[in-house]
Design a protein around this motif. Structure first.
Motif, mmCIF file in Angstrom:
data_model
loop_
_atom_site.group_PDB
_atom_site.id
_atom_site.type_symbol
_atom_site.label_atom_id
_atom_site.label_comp_id
_atom_site.label_asym_id
_atom_site.label_seq_id
_atom_site.Cartn_x
_atom_site.Cartn_y
_atom_site.Cartn_z
ATOM 1 N N ALA A 1 12.076 14.027 -17.919
ATOM 2 C CA ALA A 1 12.688 12.745 -18.268
ATOM 3 C C ALA A 1 13.373 12.121 -17.056
ATOM 4 N N VAL A 2 14.010 12.948 -16.246
ATOM 5 C CA VAL A 2 14.636 12.447 -15.018
ATOM 6 C C VAL A 2 13.565 11.893 -14.082
ATOM 7 N N LEU A 3 12.442 12.585 -13.971
ATOM 8 C CA LEU A 3 11.353 12.125 -13.108
ATOM 9 C C LEU A 3 10.786 10.799 -13.611
ATOM 10 N N VAL A 4 10.581 10.684 -14.908
ATOM 11 C CA VAL A 4 10.057 9.442 -15.479
ATOM 12 C C VAL A 4 11.031 8.292 -15.224
ATOM 13 N N ALA A 5 12.313 8.555 -15.356
ATOM 14 C CA ALA A 5 13.307 7.510 -15.100
ATOM 15 C C ALA A 5 13.285 7.085 -13.632
ATOM 16 N N ALA A 6 13.141 8.033 -12.729
ATOM 17 C CA ALA A 6 13.091 7.703 -11.299
ATOM 18 C C ALA A 6 11.853 6.873 -10.969
ATOM 19 N N THR B 1 0.825 -1.202 0.000
ATOM 20 C CA THR B 1 0.000 0.000 0.000
ATOM 21 C C THR B 1 0.863 1.258 0.000
ATOM 22 N N LEU B 2 1.991 1.172 0.644
ATOM 23 C CA LEU B 2 2.848 2.345 0.805
ATOM 24 C C LEU B 2 3.578 2.717 -0.478
ATOM 25 N N THR B 3 3.990 1.757 -1.267
ATOM 26 C CA THR B 3 4.775 2.032 -2.480
ATOM 27 C C THR B 3 4.033 2.933 -3.477
ATOM 28 N N PRO B 4 2.770 2.658 -3.815
ATOM 29 C CA PRO B 4 2.088 3.567 -4.754
ATOM 30 C C PRO B 4 1.924 4.977 -4.193
ATOM 31 N N LEU B 5 1.756 5.089 -2.883
ATOM 32 C CA LEU B 5 1.639 6.420 -2.283
ATOM 33 C C LEU B 5 2.950 7.187 -2.372
ATOM 34 N N VAL B 6 4.046 6.499 -2.177
ATOM 35 C CA VAL B 6 5.359 7.139 -2.299
ATOM 36 C C VAL B 6 5.610 7.560 -3.746
ATOM 37 N N LEU C 1 9.178 1.584 -9.849
ATOM 38 C CA LEU C 1 8.206 0.574 -10.242
ATOM 39 C C LEU C 1 8.884 -0.735 -10.647
ATOM 40 N N ALA C 2 10.066 -0.657 -11.223
ATOM 41 C CA ALA C 2 10.789 -1.873 -11.610
ATOM 42 C C ALA C 2 11.293 -2.631 -10.388
ATOM 43 N N ALA C 3 11.599 -1.919 -9.337
ATOM 44 C CA ALA C 3 12.105 -2.557 -8.109
ATOM 45 C C ALA C 3 10.987 -3.213 -7.313
ATOM 46 N N ARG C 4 9.759 -2.908 -7.651
ATOM 47 C CA ARG C 4 8.606 -3.465 -6.936
ATOM 48 C C ARG C 4 8.473 -4.901 -7.091
#
Length: 60
Positions: free
Chosen positions: A47-52, A5-10, A57-60
């Motif tokens: 672009a930096v924000l999208v990469a972050a 639940t916390l990951t999408p909020l972050v 999301l990939a680490a999820r």
């Protein structure tokens, strides 16, 4: 709160804060044109924000 639940909020918080920072950079560049072109500057930080976000999301 669980981690699932916390990951999408972050991620949402990261996107909102990033959008505010990008907006501030574009506004500053618009008010002081000699610093740089506003759209190029905002696009680069977007672009930096999208990469972050992609990394989170990939680490999820």
């Amino acid at each position: 709160m669980s981690t699932s639940t916390l990951t999408p909020l972050v991620v949402l918080l990261l996107v909102l804060v990033g959008a505010m920072i990008i907006g501030a950079i574009v506004y500053l560049s618009h008010r002081h044109p000699r610093l740089s072109q506003p759209l190029n500057n905002g696009g680069a930080w977007a672009a930096v924000l999208v990469a972050a976000v992609a990394l989170v999301l990939a680490a999820r």
